[in-house]
Structure formats: structure tokens, C-alpha cells
Enzyme design. Structure first.
Site, PDB file in Angstrom:
ATOM      1  N   SER A 111       0.199  -1.437   0.132  1.00 44.40           N
ATOM      2  CA  SER A 111      -0.360   0.532  -0.218  1.00 44.40           C
ATOM      3  C   SER A 111       0.616   1.042  -0.285  1.00 44.40           C
ATOM      4  CB  SER A 111      -1.249  -0.306   1.213  1.00 44.40           C
ATOM      5  OG  SER A 111      -1.629   0.786   1.437  1.00 44.40           O
ATOM      6  N   GLU A 207      -2.138  -1.996  -8.282  1.00 47.54           N
ATOM      7  CA  GLU A 207      -3.001  -2.421  -7.644  1.00 47.54           C
ATOM      8  C   GLU A 207      -3.807  -1.043  -6.875  1.00 47.54           C
ATOM      9  OE1 GLU A 207      -3.675  -2.610  -3.608  1.00 47.54           O
ATOM     10  OE2 GLU A 207      -1.874  -1.328  -3.915  1.00 47.54           O
ATOM     11  N   HIS A 269      -4.095  -5.155  -1.770  1.00 44.73           N
ATOM     12  CA  HIS A 269      -5.374  -5.357   0.029  1.00 44.73           C
ATOM     13  C   HIS A 269      -6.739  -6.155  -0.210  1.00 44.73           C
ATOM     14  CE1 HIS A 269      -3.947  -0.571  -0.767  1.00 44.73           C
ATOM     15  NE2 HIS A 269      -3.724  -0.959   0.393  1.00 44.73           N
TER      16      HIS A 269
END
Length: 302
Positions: A111, A207, A269
Site C-alpha cells: 500500500s 493495484e 488489499h
């Protein structure tokens, strides 16, 4: 530590370069790592607060913990407690010469940690592990960690990373190269900085979470117009949790590049969260619809 693999007795440091970790989840993550026979230490400021409530302490505190852990010769790996926001604020505060001198070790995170993955590759020339973090739900919640997540993480840490399956091939073909990229929002945020992404001859992993398709369009367009994807050999698309249906815009923006594209990998995620090495050689395999290859190796991030 030998190569990329961790073994019982190695020391892992947990730091918080981004958002503040939940103390209960952090303790549970520490316990689960210790059950593997690892020695776990936490950064001095890992539970620090103050200033902006979405940051785990001040920039100086977070940078000091990260650098101290990386430069500690007793530490074999540095695990980021969680993502959130804030890692990019540390890039100008780290002594990259001192960190290069510390030698190779493992950096784990995902992330917001994309900012560190990207710049560790540029400044240190090292592969880094994109995977689940010790204070996150897939590791801490429930009686045991999420099984596939845990299996892939342990395999990667032990130097035997597993292939990662995808769901569909948007553009057929085979592509090999060093895997790079990460969270789309973070990569777009680096445009116009000294660390602007450039993915020539790379496989690009992307992502994101909680972004509407039009925002994904905007960030992809920004990277395209900045030339970041010029010369890319292929694309690997991970999870898009809370992003509506991003596939039409991903097809619209990336398929015209004419390189192989594999989509639907459980990386990023959500659950499960499988682990991949950024800065290491990989291959988009059309027959198995998976990402596989020679993951790992200190000399592959360049």
C-alpha cells in the site's frame, strides 16, 4: 541472514513509516512472528502519536526508526507495521549513503509502502517484498492468519516464493523482466519528483483501494503522459478493493500499449494478500495465467 531467506533466530524489526498501527493488532502480529522462531523488536517510536493524527508520530520519528532498524547489523529484515499515508514524507529525511553501507536485508510492506519499495530500488538497488504487514487484519484477525496469505508470505521469506495466480489475460503473450510498481495512487504521486517512475524494460504491477474508476483513469493518464510506462514489457494487475468496476478503464488505458497484461492477482488489499518481490525477475506466464519466475536475488533491482 543468507540471501533473501529468513530462518529461526533472525531478528526482525517492525517500524511504522506511515499510519499509526493498532496496538492490539501490533502485539498479535509480533506474537505470530515470534511463533516462527524469529526475534522481533519494535521501533522506539512505533506507537508514537502527536501532530497529524493520520501519521504514526512525526516525520523525524518515523524516519529515525526506519533508518535505525535498517542500519542495525543485528536486524535481518524490516517489516512495516501497516500502510495508510506518510511514507513518501520520509524520502528526503533518510541517509541513503548510510543505508547503502548497511548492506542488503528485507523490507516488507504494501500500500503506502510503495513509496519505499520504489525508492529503495532506486537508491539501494535491492529487491523488496510487497506483502501483508504484521498489524493488518489478514495476519492478526481470527484464530490464525489468513491461510493463503500466510503460506505465501512464509514461502517468500524462506527464499522459495510461490507463483501467484491471476484470473484473466487482458492481452495474451509472454513477458519477462524485473517486476516493479505497486499502489497506483503512490506511483502517480511520485510524478514530477526526483523519484518519478520509469518502467522501461519492466513488468509493471499495479493495484489500489477505494478509488473510483474515473480517479484510476486520471492516475493512469498522468503516468502515461509522464512517459512512465514507455518501454514496459507487460502489466500485472492486482486487487482493486472498493474501486467499483475498474476493468473497463484498465483495458482502455493499458491494452493499447500492446504488451501482455495479466489481471486478477490477489496482491494488494483485501483477502488473501499474496506476496511478490519487487525489483526481482519475474514472468507473465500465459499458459498458467500466473506471475512466476526467478523471484529474489540481491542483484536484480537495477
Amino acid at each position: 541472514m543468507r540471501g533473501l531467506d529468513l530462518v529461526g533466530g533472525d531478528t526482525v524489526a517492525i517500524v511504522a513509516p506511515s499510519g499509526p498501527p493498532d496496538p492490539v493488532r501490533l502485539r498479535q502480529g509480533v506474537r505470530r512472528l515470534e511463533a516462527l522462531g524469529l526475534k522481533v523488536v519494535t521501533g522506539r517510536n512505533v506507537l508514537a502519536r502527536g501532530g497529524l493524527d493520520y501519521l504514526a508520530g512525526s516525520d523525524e520519528e518515523r524516519a529515525a526508526d526506519l533508518q535505525a532498524a535498517w542500519c542495525d547489523p543485528a536486524v535481518a529484515a524490516v517489516f512495516c507495521a501497516r500502510g495508510g499515508y506518510g511514507a513518501g514524507r520520509l524520502l528526503g529525511l533518510l541517509d541513503w549513503a548510510a543505508m547503502r553501507a548497511a548492506g542488503p536485508k528485507v523490507l516488507l510492506g504494501s500500500s503506502d509502502i510503495t513509496a519505499l519499495h520504489h525508492v529503495f530500488g532506486l537508491e539501494l538497488g535491492l529487491p523488496t517484498l510487497h506483502g501483508p504487514m504484521p498489524a493488518c487484519a489478514v495476519i492478526t484477525d481470527g484464530a490464525e492468519p489468513e491461510p493463503r496469505t500466510w503460506e505465501h508470505l512464509l514461502a517468500a521469506l524462506e527464499g522459495r516464493p510461490l507463483p501467484v495466480p491471476g484470473e484473466e489475460m487482458l492481452v495474451p503473450g509472454r513477458a519477462e523482466g524485473v517486476l516493479a510498481g505497486g499502489n497506483l495512487s503512490l506511483l502517480a504521486s511520485l510524478c514530477g519528483t526526483r523519484y518519478q517512475p520509469a518502467f522501461a524494460d519492466r513488468l509493471v504491477f499495479l493495484e489500489d483501494v477505494g478509488e473510483e474508476p474515473y480517479r484510476i483513469d486520471r492516475m493512469l493518464t498522468q503516468l502515461l503522459q509522464a512517459g512512465a510506462f514507455d518501454g514496459a514489457r507487460g502489466f500485472v494487475l492486482g486487487s482493486w478493493v472498493g474501486c467499483g468496476d475498474p476493468m473497463p478503464v484498465l483495458r482502455d488505458r493499458l491494452v493499447p500499449l500492446g504488451v501482455p497484461i495479466l489481471a486478477g492477482l490477489p496482491v494488494g488489499h483485501g483477502s488473501p494478500q499474496l506476496s511478490i518481490w519487487l525489483g526481482a525477475l519475474g514472468a507473465i506466464d500465459t499458459e498458467s495465467c500466473s506471475l512466476a519466475g526467478q523471484f529474489g536475488g540481491w542483484d536484480q533491482a537495477s
